[in-house]
Motif scaffolding. Structure first.
Motif, PDB file in Angstrom:
ATOM      1  N   TYR A 217      50.762 -44.255 -32.567  1.00 57.14           N
ATOM      2  CA  TYR A 217      50.788 -45.566 -33.212  1.00 57.14           C
ATOM      3  C   TYR A 217      50.027 -45.514 -34.529  1.00 57.14           C
ATOM      4  O   TYR A 217      49.044 -44.783 -34.671  1.00 57.14           O
ATOM      5  CB  TYR A 217      50.162 -46.638 -32.304  1.00 57.14           C
ATOM      6  CG  TYR A 217      50.918 -46.876 -31.027  1.00 57.14           C
ATOM      7  CD1 TYR A 217      52.179 -47.453 -31.030  1.00 57.14           C
ATOM      8  CD2 TYR A 217      50.373 -46.504 -29.804  1.00 57.14           C
ATOM      9  CE1 TYR A 217      52.871 -47.669 -29.852  1.00 57.14           C
ATOM     10  CE2 TYR A 217      51.059 -46.710 -28.622  1.00 57.14           C
ATOM     11  CZ  TYR A 217      52.309 -47.293 -28.652  1.00 57.14           C
ATOM     12  OH  TYR A 217      52.996 -47.493 -27.479  1.00 57.14           O
ATOM     13  N   ILE A 219      48.200 -47.890 -37.784  1.00 54.99           N
ATOM     14  CA  ILE A 219      47.709 -49.198 -38.222  1.00 54.99           C
ATOM     15  C   ILE A 219      48.635 -49.696 -39.317  1.00 54.99           C
ATOM     16  O   ILE A 219      48.773 -49.063 -40.362  1.00 54.99           O
ATOM     17  CB  ILE A 219      46.262 -49.108 -38.753  1.00 54.99           C
ATOM     18  CG1 ILE A 219      45.329 -48.597 -37.655  1.00 54.99           C
ATOM     19  CG2 ILE A 219      45.801 -50.458 -39.271  1.00 54.99           C
ATOM     20  CD1 ILE A 219      45.153 -49.510 -36.488  1.00 54.99           C
ATOM     21  N   SER A 220      49.304 -50.823 -39.074  1.00 53.23           N
ATOM     22  CA  SER A 220      50.309 -51.309 -40.014  1.00 53.23           C
ATOM     23  C   SER A 220      49.717 -52.348 -40.962  1.00 53.23           C
ATOM     24  O   SER A 220      48.560 -52.746 -40.851  1.00 53.23           O
ATOM     25  CB  SER A 220      51.474 -51.938 -39.245  1.00 53.23           C
ATOM     26  OG  SER A 220      51.086 -53.185 -38.705  1.00 53.23           O
ATOM     27  N   TRP A 223      47.894 -55.743 -39.840  1.00 56.50           N
ATOM     28  CA  TRP A 223      46.624 -55.644 -39.113  1.00 56.50           C
ATOM     29  C   TRP A 223      45.849 -56.963 -39.034  1.00 56.50           C
ATOM     30  O   TRP A 223      45.144 -57.180 -38.033  1.00 56.50           O
ATOM     31  CB  TRP A 223      45.740 -54.543 -39.718  1.00 56.50           C
ATOM     32  CG  TRP A 223      45.213 -54.815 -41.099  1.00 56.50           C
ATOM     33  CD1 TRP A 223      45.762 -54.426 -42.282  1.00 56.50           C
ATOM     34  CD2 TRP A 223      44.038 -55.558 -41.432  1.00 56.50           C
ATOM     35  NE1 TRP A 223      45.017 -54.863 -43.335  1.00 56.50           N
ATOM     36  CE2 TRP A 223      43.943 -55.573 -42.850  1.00 56.50           C
ATOM     37  CE3 TRP A 223      43.056 -56.211 -40.697  1.00 56.50           C
ATOM     38  CZ2 TRP A 223      42.904 -56.210 -43.526  1.00 56.50           C
ATOM     39  CZ3 TRP A 223      42.026 -56.854 -41.356  1.00 56.50           C
ATOM     40  CH2 TRP A 223      41.960 -56.850 -42.758  1.00 56.50           C
ATOM     41  N   SER A 283      55.423 -54.041 -35.187  1.00 57.07           N
ATOM     42  CA  SER A 283      54.284 -53.394 -35.835  1.00 57.07           C
ATOM     43  C   SER A 283      52.982 -54.107 -35.489  1.00 57.07           C
ATOM     44  O   SER A 283      51.933 -53.467 -35.347  1.00 57.07           O
ATOM     45  CB  SER A 283      54.477 -53.362 -37.356  1.00 57.07           C
ATOM     46  OG  SER A 283      54.576 -54.669 -37.888  1.00 57.07           O
ATOM     47  N   THR A 287      49.981 -52.140 -33.570  1.00 57.95           N
ATOM     48  CA  THR A 287      48.633 -52.096 -34.154  1.00 57.95           C
ATOM     49  C   THR A 287      47.610 -52.729 -33.220  1.00 57.95           C
ATOM     50  O   THR A 287      46.476 -52.249 -33.105  1.00 57.95           O
ATOM     51  CB  THR A 287      48.632 -52.828 -35.510  1.00 57.95           C
ATOM     52  OG1 THR A 287      49.559 -52.192 -36.382  1.00 57.95           O
ATOM     53  CG2 THR A 287      47.253 -52.796 -36.154  1.00 57.95           C
TER      54      THR A 287
END
Length: 308
Positions: A217, A219-220, A223, A283, A287
């Motif tokens: 995964y 961090i998009s 967040w 996403s 996240t």
């Protein structure tokens, strides 16, 4: 020191899974194989054996269920309303809000909650833990799918949903263990020994797989929403459970500890899978899985200091 001794072995296993996967010692296909063994073989054996031995008369407690699920439903509703109010326009739909609400309230009960409880208070409350786990996915997934179906053109099939829930390896193994316990089934020694052997690596494998999956995964850019969902999940939810069990419905200290630790668990990966199926907040929830898992170390430390 006591808190460190509880938390460190769990962090060690998660970190080991993460590092070995990031260093490509294991690839995604190999982790998938370990995951399949863990969730379809080892964890079901662990749940069945322990449910078979659990004192059923002490496992089903209405007050415990209320103390856990009333705050869960309240936080789910708050997450839904929060998303409808503050998310970007394209993410304010009912189905997107339902997915965000799931991401704010669905606990990783098997991979994280169960190992934490076993390390903190042993097996004394394991029957009640299994009762919580049995209804947990069914309730929150049903609400999410119903809200999503209302928002779109897709229909909601109770038959399909019920079949998927009943055949879920976690629900199925707990249910079979409960039935076997109720009828007084006694396993012959060789079979019991085999199941115990299968069950031994369950919690270690679950933590290892959790860490390995975190490496997949990212961090998009979503967040901020993920941080809000993480706050609702690992800060507000256990606080609400604590208040409800401490002063409103007044549970014994050990039962309250179990419920708070279970509710303080980070977001479960299954919620992300629901998000990908409904194509909403993928996403954000991916996240949230990462952020809530990292931040849960602090949350667990605080609650363990307060409750144990």
């Amino acid at each position: 020191m006591a808190i460190f001794s509880i938390i460190f072995p769990l962090i060690f296993m998660v970190s080991l899974g993460y590092l070995l996967t990031r260093l490509t010692f294991f690839n995604k296909e190999q982790i998938s194989g370990i995951s399949k063994f863990t969730f379809y073989v080892s964890i079901p054996a662990f749940l069945f054996i322990n449910m078979l031995a659990a004192p059923l008369s002490q496992s089903f407690d209405v007050k415990s269920l209320l103390v856990f699920y009333l705050p869960v439903l309240a936080v789910y509703t708050l997450g839904y309303r929060f998303n409808r109010q503050f998310a970007q326009t394209h993410l304010k739909s009912r189905d997107a809000s339902a997915v965000f609400a799931l991401g704010s309230s669905y606990s990783n009960t098997v991979l994280v909650g169960l190992p934490i409880i076993m390390a903190a208070i042993g097996e004394a409350m394991i029957g009640q833990v299994f009762m919580i786990i049995t209804f947990h996915s069914a309730l929150l997934f049903a609400i999410t799918f119903i809200l999503a179906a209302r928002a779109g053109e897709q229909g909601f099939s109770w038959g399909t949903f019920t079949r998927n829930m009943v055949l879920n390896p976690v629900v199925l193994s707990i249910s079979l263990g409960m039935i076997a316990n109720a009828v007084g089934l006694s396993l012959f020694a060789a079979l019991e020994g085999g199941l115990i052997l299968l069950a031994k690596p369950a919690l270690a494998c679950a933590l290892f797989v959790l860490g390995a999956n975190l490496s997949f995964y990212k961090i998009s850019q979503d967040w901020p929403l993920a941080l809000c969902a993480s706050f609702l999940k690992i800060i507000l939810l256990p606080a609400c459970v604590f208040i409800t069990g401490k002063w409103l419905l007044v549970l014994p200290a050990q039962t309250l500890t179990m419920l708070v630790l279970l509710s303080a668990s980070p977001l479960g990966v299954n919620a992300y899978l629901i998000a990908t199926e409904l194509k909403q907040h993928e996403s954000t929830l991916g996240t949230t899985v990462v952020l809530s898992t990292i931040l849960s170390v602090l949350s667990f430390s605080i609650w363990l200091a307060l409750l144990t």
